[in-house]
Scaffold this active site. Structure first.
Site, PDB file in Angstrom:
ATOM      1  N   ASN A 140       5.797  -1.113   3.875  1.00 55.38           N
ATOM      2  CA  ASN A 140       4.884  -0.608   4.912  1.00 55.38           C
ATOM      3  C   ASN A 140       5.573  -0.563   6.268  1.00 55.38           C
ATOM      4  O   ASN A 140       5.108   0.136   7.177  1.00 55.38           O
ATOM      5  CB  ASN A 140       3.643  -1.495   5.011  1.00 55.38           C
ATOM      6  CG  ASN A 140       2.693  -1.291   3.848  1.00 55.38           C
ATOM      7  OD1 ASN A 140       2.892  -0.399   3.010  1.00 55.38           O
ATOM      8  ND2 ASN A 140       1.649  -2.107   3.775  1.00 55.38           N
TER       9      ASN A 140
ATOM     10  N   THR B 125       0.794  -1.233   0.000  1.00 57.92           N
ATOM     11  CA  THR B 125       0.000   0.000   0.000  1.00 57.92           C
ATOM     12  C   THR B 125       0.827   1.283   0.000  1.00 57.92           C
ATOM     13  O   THR B 125       0.646   2.144  -0.863  1.00 57.92           O
ATOM     14  CB  THR B 125      -0.936  -0.006   1.229  1.00 57.92           C
ATOM     15  OG1 THR B 125      -1.805  -1.142   1.110  1.00 57.92           O
ATOM     16  CG2 THR B 125      -1.766   1.260   1.293  1.00 57.92           C
TER      17      THR B 125
ATOM     18  N   TYR C 144      -5.349  10.983   9.370  1.00 56.71           N
ATOM     19  CA  TYR C 144      -5.812   9.637   9.050  1.00 56.71           C
ATOM     20  C   TYR C 144      -6.606   9.019  10.200  1.00 56.71           C
ATOM     21  O   TYR C 144      -6.151   9.004  11.350  1.00 56.71           O
ATOM     22  CB  TYR C 144      -4.660   8.697   8.668  1.00 56.71           C
ATOM     23  CG  TYR C 144      -5.230   7.351   8.284  1.00 56.71           C
ATOM     24  CD1 TYR C 144      -5.902   7.208   7.081  1.00 56.71           C
ATOM     25  CD2 TYR C 144      -5.172   6.266   9.150  1.00 56.71           C
ATOM     26  CE1 TYR C 144      -6.508   6.007   6.735  1.00 56.71           C
ATOM     27  CE2 TYR C 144      -5.778   5.057   8.806  1.00 56.71           C
ATOM     28  CZ  TYR C 144      -6.441   4.942   7.603  1.00 56.71           C
ATOM     29  OH  TYR C 144      -7.046   3.752   7.263  1.00 56.71           O
TER      30      TYR C 144
HETATM   31 ZN   LIG Z   1      -3.561  -4.788   1.986  1.00 61.94          ZN
END
Ligand SMILES: [Zn+2]
Ligand SMILES: *[C@@H]1O[C@H](CO)[C@@H](O)[C@H](O)[C@H]1NC(C)=O
Ligand SMILES: *[C@@H]1O[C@H](CO)[C@@H](O)[C@H](O)[C@H]1NC(C)=O
Length: 457
Positions: free
Chosen positions: A94, A73, A156
């Site tokens: 990540n 991601t 976020y």
């Molecule tokens: Zn994922």
């Protein structure tokens, strides 16, 4: 012949149009970039997406986007907005560890700009060149990068609904004094459901229906506020999803004691930081499992563009599609991504709609790093140095003269037909009017009419 002239005229007019349009100003141009995390390219053919299909019918569609390795991601979201491979933008996973500073990065501890500063995302470039940007939870938009925040952003929080995020984006575009011209919007699905139940599950099918409903909400809100026909919208994603299985598990404990190494990233691409001798650890891992590739950092294949960064660890384990690397035990999820970016299951799609884009245009593939030069072109921004290629994406744009493969075939066949016809005509005319032929005829007459008094005489 007829098709040749049609193509020829279309080609010429496309050319003229392109050169006239270059003069138009970019001040009114707006762009909204949207990511639905984990939206695999072929979901589109497998499930009904009435709202997305409406957009496709009236816009441009890239069936497969080749994303960057690792197909995770954060690396991929940063590649889309910087046009760079992971090794060149610095968000290589990540989870990251930097040996020099002993700093750690994770998706829950992503606020230190140290990790992001190796590149400059488009929302900052856009502001530096005199515009306003907005970030609705797109990774990195709530981080100060090069000491700059987006003009508007949301901290976020996965609890904030998609519709709330859309409402904010629309307010920012509609702001009467300081509107944005660029917005980036993120949503966590269908990734979360794909992980939990797997891409082949009924639950995923249900979630895709919800994803399309959310796209419907976005379109509705843009239409209500009069933005639908003026804002360019790109809907894409970071990666796809592979089906995992409890039968496809690689247990590192069977091969190597845990005291030998630290795992910096997990599965399906596991970054190994050896505690002592790199080659000893490498030897122990090398023949551990035939469904896992083991690379020394310097031997990572060039095509991954995943080597030239301090944050890439000395040894990299890459599982085959659908396999999971653990230390021991079983799997905790039925879907995953991160695998080789050449795998179709890892690819997302891209749909683009708005005044800048062609209508009912389809193309098979682009690279995710090409989206950056595309966006810069639309917004009239001077690009930061990047790895993307504008030529790969220019045909999505209505302002570019573009000859598609069928057009080329039409032109080639048309030209051949013209050539053949001309050649035939020339040969025919030559035969008809050639003096040799006339002479041959005379000779023939000669032979036949031996007794012709005129000749004999
Ligand atoms: Zn994922
Ligand atoms: C490294 O792994 C090997 C093989 O499993 C094991 O024999 C050794 O004890 C481990 N070393 C450390 C420091 O844990
Ligand atoms: C990608 O772009 C960066 C920044 O311009 C550059 O340093 C790097 O060499 C490029 N990578 C490739 C494979 O061309």
């Amino acid at each position: 012949m007829q098709s040749f002239w049609v193509y020829f005229l279309a080609f010429v007019s496309g050319f003229l149009e392109c050169h006239c349009n270059n003069a138009t100003s970019n001040s009114e141009v707006r762009l909204l970039l949207v990511s639905f995390d984990g939206f695999r390219a072929d979901y589109l053919a497998q499930y009904a997406f009435p709202n997305l299909q409406k957009m496709i019918a009236d816009g441009a569609h890239v069936k497969h986007v080749t994303n960057v390795f690792v197909t995770k991601t954060f690396p991929n979201h940063y590649s889309i907005v910087t046009g760079r491979y992971a090794e060149s933008h610095g968000i290589v996973a990540n989870h990251m560890y930097d040996a020099a500073t002993k700093k750690n990065f994770s998706i829950f501890a992503d606020q230190d700009q140290f990790w992001w500063n190796e590149a400059t995302p488009i929302w900052i470039t856009n502001q530096q060149q005199g515009h306003k940007s907005g970030g609705a939870m797109w990774p990195g938009t709530d981080v100060s990068i090069h000491n700059t925040m987006p003009s508007y952003y949301l901290k976020y929080d996965h609890n904030v609904s998609f519709s709330k995020r859309v409402d904010h984006i629309i307010q920012w575009f509609s702001n009467s004094t300081e509107p944005i011209n660029f917005g980036a919007l993120y949503w966590e699905e269908p990734d979360a459901t794909g992980h939990h139940y797997g891409p082949d599950s009924k639950e995923l099918g249900n979630m895709l229906k919800e994803v399309d409903d959310r796209i419907g909400y976005l379109i509705d809100q843009l239409q209500k506020t009069g933005l639908w026909n003026t804002v360019n919208v790109i809907i894409t994603s970071d990666h796809g999803m592979a089906q995992c299985s409890a039968k496809k598990v690689i247990e590192l404990d069977n091969c190597i004691g845990r005291g030998n190494y630290t795992r910096v990233t997990y599965s399906p691409v596991t970054a190994i930081l050896p505690h002592a001798n790199i080659s000893n650890v490498y030897e122990l891992l090398l023949n551990c499992d035939s469904h896992m590739k083991v690379y020394l950092k310097e031997d990572i294949p060039e095509r991954f563009h995943y080597k030239h960064n301090e944050r890439i660890q000395p040894i990299l384990l890459v599982a085959d599609e659908g396999w999971t690397i653990v230390q021991n035990g079983s799997i905790t999820q039925l879907g995953d991504h991160g695998y080789d970016n050449a795998l179709p299951s890892m690819h997302p799609l891209l749909v683009a709609h708005g005044p800048a884009f062609r209508k009912a245009y389809k193309t098979n593939t682009i690279n995710s790093i090409d989206v950056y030069p595309l966006m810069c072109h639309i917004l009239g921004l001077k690009e930061e140095s990047n790895n993307g290629t504008f030529a790969n994406v220019r045909c999505l744009l209505i302002s570019e003269s573009c000859v598609s493969l069928p057009d080329v075939i039409g032109i080639v066949i048309g030209s051949l037909m013209v050539l053949v016809t001309l050649s035939c005509l020339i040969i025919l005319m030559k035969k008809r009017g050639s003096p040799q032929r006339a002479f041959a005829r005379l000779q023939l007459q000669d032979d036949d009419d031996d007794d012709d008094p005129l000749i004999a005489g």
